[in-house]
Motif scaffolding. Structure first.
Motif, PDB file in Angstrom:
ATOM      1  N   ALA A 167       0.847  -1.195   0.000  1.00 56.38           N
ATOM      2  CA  ALA A 167       0.000   0.000   0.000  1.00 56.38           C
ATOM      3  C   ALA A 167       0.882   1.245   0.000  1.00 56.38           C
ATOM      4  O   ALA A 167       1.949   1.284   0.627  1.00 56.38           O
ATOM      5  CB  ALA A 167      -0.921  -0.003   1.219  1.00 56.38           C
ATOM      6  N   ALA A 168       0.444   2.266  -0.695  1.00 50.84           N
ATOM      7  CA  ALA A 168       1.247   3.478  -0.845  1.00 50.84           C
ATOM      8  C   ALA A 168       1.541   4.152   0.491  1.00 50.84           C
ATOM      9  O   ALA A 168       2.546   4.859   0.625  1.00 50.84           O
ATOM     10  CB  ALA A 168       0.537   4.453  -1.781  1.00 50.84           C
ATOM     11  N   ASP A 169       0.679   3.950   1.498  1.00 45.27           N
ATOM     12  CA  ASP A 169       0.908   4.564   2.809  1.00 45.27           C
ATOM     13  C   ASP A 169       1.556   3.594   3.797  1.00 45.27           C
ATOM     14  O   ASP A 169       1.624   3.867   4.993  1.00 45.27           O
ATOM     15  CB  ASP A 169      -0.395   5.101   3.391  1.00 45.27           C
ATOM     16  N   SER A 170       2.066   2.471   3.313  1.00 45.66           N
ATOM     17  CA  SER A 170       2.711   1.498   4.189  1.00 45.66           C
ATOM     18  C   SER A 170       4.073   2.004   4.646  1.00 45.66           C
ATOM     19  O   SER A 170       4.811   2.635   3.867  1.00 45.66           O
ATOM     20  CB  SER A 170       2.884   0.177   3.452  1.00 45.66           C
ATOM     21  N   PRO A 171       4.469   1.722   5.894  1.00 43.95           N
ATOM     22  CA  PRO A 171       5.824   2.074   6.347  1.00 43.95           C
ATOM     23  C   PRO A 171       6.916   1.415   5.502  1.00 43.95           C
ATOM     24  O   PRO A 171       8.048   1.918   5.466  1.00 43.95           O
ATOM     25  CB  PRO A 171       5.855   1.556   7.792  1.00 43.95           C
ATOM     26  N   LEU A 172       6.591   0.346   4.808  1.00 40.45           N
ATOM     27  CA  LEU A 172       7.581  -0.331   3.971  1.00 40.45           C
ATOM     28  C   LEU A 172       8.073   0.550   2.831  1.00 40.45           C
ATOM     29  O   LEU A 172       9.161   0.337   2.288  1.00 40.45           O
ATOM     30  CB  LEU A 172       6.994  -1.628   3.410  1.00 40.45           C
ATOM     31  N   THR A 173       7.280   1.537   2.441  1.00 38.13           N
ATOM     32  CA  THR A 173       7.683   2.406   1.328  1.00 38.13           C
ATOM     33  C   THR A 173       8.835   3.330   1.701  1.00 38.13           C
ATOM     34  O   THR A 173       9.383   4.002   0.831  1.00 38.13           O
ATOM     35  CB  THR A 173       6.491   3.257   0.844  1.00 38.13           C
ATOM     36  N   ARG A 174       9.214   3.367   2.974  1.00 34.71           N
ATOM     37  CA  ARG A 174      10.357   4.185   3.375  1.00 34.71           C
ATOM     38  C   ARG A 174      11.675   3.583   2.901  1.00 34.71           C
ATOM     39  O   ARG A 174      12.700   4.247   2.896  1.00 34.71           O
ATOM     40  CB  ARG A 174      10.377   4.344   4.898  1.00 34.71           C
ATOM     41  N   LYS A 175      11.636   2.319   2.513  1.00 33.89           N
ATOM     42  CA  LYS A 175      12.839   1.657   2.024  1.00 33.89           C
ATOM     43  C   LYS A 175      12.882   1.722   0.500  1.00 33.89           C
ATOM     44  O   LYS A 175      11.852   1.685  -0.170  1.00 33.89           O
ATOM     45  CB  LYS A 175      12.866   0.190   2.469  1.00 33.89           C
ATOM     46  N   ALA A 176      14.093   1.792  -0.026  1.00 34.37           N
ATOM     47  CA  ALA A 176      14.250   1.856  -1.482  1.00 34.37           C
ATOM     48  C   ALA A 176      14.080   0.485  -2.115  1.00 34.37           C
ATOM     49  O   ALA A 176      13.704   0.369  -3.286  1.00 34.37           O
ATOM     50  CB  ALA A 176      15.621   2.422  -1.838  1.00 34.37           C
TER      51      ALA A 176
END
Length: 300
Positions: A167-176
């Protein structure tokens, strides 16, 4: 007794509807007549195709094995007798999801340029073999490993890198970029019909605890966009199904997915060999250009 097309249609209708009543209504025949037709087919084959011991009819093992052959036979006859196909008829390319990703449009445009008299139909079929086994398509795009019938030929086109979809708001998106371990705390969306990602990708001692099972790519995307799950797919999905609510991130510790063209022998359309050769030329040319741009010598 000679088996006729009506015997195959009767069996397929019963298999699809699950009851004699609904199948008879679908075929506009009486229930006793439909039951007799089924018995005639079973007598000819010497096997029981449908178990009638339960309230809802079920296919036997022989019935499951016979169903794709019956469907292919009916499709072949319908195609042969279709007035619209008396001259040049469309070449049908099946795919379960994403077609050939970024390569889809170049392939279709080049085909139109080189063979404008033979139209192409790109068909999404939610099936592991993308409709090839049932005769719904002439050529299929197959991702990953598949149990192919003996009469099917294949051409390996490319290997697609894997990506994680979150999901675009997932904390996982903080990683490249992500690893399989990064996903273990989340439910995994699994396309049980035609997907290439299962829990087998993870080590047994570091696997996710739950899955969200879906039957097609639309439902897979929806589950991820809603934050109900994360997914593992290939770069073709990121190219074909962009969604502002879904972020695709490189997944670095899992093998790429082989992508093949598959077709039956003999081909169900005379233009199949031309399409295979065109795909070979296009993909080989792109790989050669990519290697040259990267300074990698071409193989001898």
């Amino acid at each position: 007794m000679t088996v006729e097309l009506r015997h195959l249609r009767a069996f397929l209708a019963i298999a699809a509807e699950g009851t004699i009543t609904r199948a008879a209504a679908r075929l506009h025949v009486t229930q006793p007549a439909l039951s007799r037709t089924l018995r005639q087919l079973e007598t000819h084959l010497g096997v029981r195709l449908i178990d009638r011991s339960t309230h809802h009819l079920r296919l036997t093992a022989a019935g499951h094995a016979f169903r794709p052959r019956a469907a292919a036979a009916v499709t072949a006859v319908d195609d042969a007798l279709d007035p619209a196909r008396a001259g040049t008829w469309p070449l049908r390319i099946g795919h379960a999801w994403s077609a050939l990703g970024d390569h889809t449009t170049p392939l279709l445009r080049l085909w139109k340029q080189e063979d404008p008299d033979t139209p192409v139909q790109l068909l999404r079929v939610d099936d592991r073999l993308a409709g090839l086994e049932h005769g719904t398509v002439d050529v299929a795009v197959i991702r990953g490993e598949a149990d192919l019938p003996a009469e099917v030929d294949t051409l390996l086109l490319l290997f697609e890198p894997r990506v994680a979809a979150v999901a675009a708001d997932s904390p996982l998106t903080r990683k490249a970029r992500l690893t399989l371990h990064d996903l273990v705390a989340e439910p995994i969306a699994v396309n049980t019909i035609a997907g290439t990602a299962t829990l087998d990708l993870w080590p047994a001692d570091d696997a996710p605890n739950s899955t969200v099972e879906v039957a097609n790519t639309d439902d897979w995307i929806a589950a991820i966009a809603a934050g109900h799950a994360v997914g593992v797919t290939t770069t073709a999905t990121a190219a074909t199904y962009p969604n502002p609510a879904v972020t695709y991130l490189p997944l670095i510790d899992v093998p790429a997915v082989p992508v093949r063209l598959a077709w039956k022998q003999p081909p169900s359309h005379p233009a199949v060999p031309d399409l295979v050769n065109l795909a070979r030329r296009l993909l080989l040319g792109e790989r050669t250009r990519s290697r040259a741009a990267a300074g990698i010598p071409s193989p001898p």
